[in-house]
Scaffold this active site. Sequence first.
Site, PDB file in Angstrom:
ATOM      1  N   LYS A  92      15.197 -78.450  40.930  1.00  0.00           N
ATOM      2  CA  LYS A  92      15.016 -77.109  40.892  1.00  0.00           C
ATOM      3  C   LYS A  92      16.370 -76.214  40.586  1.00  0.00           C
ATOM      4  O   LYS A  92      17.411 -76.929  40.615  1.00  0.00           O
ATOM      5  CB  LYS A  92      14.362 -76.404  42.235  1.00  0.00           C
ATOM      6  CG  LYS A  92      15.183 -76.504  43.270  1.00  0.00           C
ATOM      7  CD  LYS A  92      14.324 -76.339  44.364  1.00  0.00           C
ATOM      8  CE  LYS A  92      15.524 -76.479  45.818  1.00  0.00           C
ATOM      9  NZ  LYS A  92      14.389 -76.229  46.896  1.00  0.00           N
TER      10      LYS A  92
ATOM     11  N   TYR B 274      42.849 -56.655  43.471  1.00  0.00           N
ATOM     12  CA  TYR B 274      41.895 -55.193  44.042  1.00  0.00           C
ATOM     13  C   TYR B 274      42.114 -55.174  45.480  1.00  0.00           C
ATOM     14  O   TYR B 274      42.007 -55.931  46.106  1.00  0.00           O
ATOM     15  CB  TYR B 274      40.502 -55.531  43.493  1.00  0.00           C
ATOM     16  CG  TYR B 274      40.402 -55.444  41.902  1.00  0.00           C
ATOM     17  CD1 TYR B 274      40.713 -54.356  41.214  1.00  0.00           C
ATOM     18  CD2 TYR B 274      39.983 -56.583  41.150  1.00  0.00           C
ATOM     19  CE1 TYR B 274      40.512 -54.415  39.975  1.00  0.00           C
ATOM     20  CE2 TYR B 274      39.645 -56.718  39.976  1.00  0.00           C
ATOM     21  CZ  TYR B 274      40.161 -55.578  39.273  1.00  0.00           C
ATOM     22  OH  TYR B 274      39.923 -55.553  37.780  1.00  0.00           O
TER      23      TYR B 274
HETATM   24  C1  LIG Z   1      14.750 -77.500  47.837  1.00  0.00           C
HETATM   25  C2  LIG Z   1      13.600 -78.279  48.345  1.00  0.00           C
HETATM   26  C3  LIG Z   1      14.005 -79.585  48.771  1.00  0.00           C
HETATM   27  C4  LIG Z   1      15.340 -80.295  48.801  1.00  0.00           C
HETATM   28  O1  LIG Z   1      16.127 -79.905  49.737  1.00  0.00           O
HETATM   29  P1  LIG Z   1      17.411 -80.393  50.072  1.00  0.00           P
HETATM   30  O2  LIG Z   1      17.907 -79.687  51.273  1.00  0.00           O
HETATM   31  O3  LIG Z   1      18.182 -79.766  48.701  1.00  0.00           O
HETATM   32  O4  LIG Z   1      17.401 -81.881  50.042  1.00  0.00           O
HETATM   33  C5  LIG Z   1      12.628 -80.389  49.248  1.00  0.00           C
HETATM   34  N1  LIG Z   1      11.652 -79.769  49.356  1.00  0.00           N
HETATM   35  C6  LIG Z   1      11.316 -78.610  48.932  1.00  0.00           C
HETATM   36  C7  LIG Z   1      10.030 -77.920  49.158  1.00  0.00           C
HETATM   37  C8  LIG Z   1      12.460 -77.814  48.618  1.00  0.00           C
HETATM   38  O5  LIG Z   1      12.112 -76.417  48.153  1.00  0.00           O
END
Ligand SMILES: *Cc1c(COP(=O)(O)O)cnc(C)c1O
Length: 356
Positions: free
Chosen positions: A35, A252
């Site tokens: 994702k 800044y």
């Molecule tokens: C992002 C996500 C994962 C992966 O989690 P990590 O901590 O990056 O291993 C697994 N399951 C779901 C539903 C997620 O949203």
Amino acid sequence: MSRPIVAIVDLHALRNNLAVARHHAGSARVMAVVKANAYGHGLGNVLPALTDADAIAVVELESAVFARDRGYVKPLVLLEGFFSQDELARFVELSLTAVVHCAEQIEMLRSARLTRPIDVHIKINTGMNRLGFAPEELSAVTEALRGSGNVRELVAMTHFADADGKHGVDWQLERFNAAISGLSLSSCMANSAALLRYPQTRGGWVRPGIMLYGASPFADVSANTLGLRPVMTLRSRVIAVQNLRPGDSVGYSRTFIAPRAMRIGVIACGYGDGYPRHAPTGSPVTISGQRVATVGLVSMDMLCVDLSTVSEAGVGSEVTLWGDGLPVEEVATAAGTVSYELLCALKSRVPVEVRQ
Ligand SMILES: *Cc1c(COP(=O)(O)O)cnc(C)c1O
């Protein structure tokens, strides 16, 4: 020459990390979570290194379409499922697996006329209190989905709230196991932290994300200790040097005042590239393999470091912002955030160089 910033994506490291996940998974199937554009690494960049995974998981339908266009043929899971009924035709056409987490989605599935059934992961809320059905609803949900005629394979899934922390997984695992008992459903639970620390969460499928990119999900165990290697290395160069007198300020808001005469290196990387603006003075950067500290506020296109301890460094010196030799977790900790956020934040203006 163009602006010297580059994000190197090392697919060899990704394959290594996937093998580590596979090792911990035992006989469970591995769903690689890609994702958010593969945690900022570029979905198209990482797909060729994920041939050993059994499935991938994304959030947007557009990402699923992209992966299918790129020739990804294995199961492809949409972690939030579908948002409206008209998306379901695409799920059929592209053989996508939907996470179903609410009654509205069941109703959309029940009343849809699909030319073929789709695979579904039923999300159970075991304590995260984000998505999912109450554990005691699972049996009725399973029945409703099986009776809809629009569902083929069913898997029960849940997500852990603190697999990397002190609350662990048992409090959720108990609820999950009670919910699925007697329903003959395969299960899908473990994120990276659960996969690495709690073998009892493996089930039929596991869902690692962050570990694949080479970052440790734990505050107290390094990625290196876990056998993980950083996939993304953010590099740039020193583009200017300033010699400060005691009392001179940097950047800044004049948040940094030189306590003595200092050499300051100006690096072509800022929050406009995805470097966290909240990283305070003292955040780590490496230059010629040595650690130096940022000084002053990060600006949009530049940040500054103290060169006092690296006399050989000057304009053109190569700098690592995170990755190889400087774990992204350490930069994240300095900036008060997590590695996930830094990786995802990489901006599209940063050129990406993929190493096979
Ligand atoms: C992002 C996500 C994962 C992966 O989690 P990590 O901590 O990056 O291993 C697994 N399951 C779901 C539903 C997620 O949203």
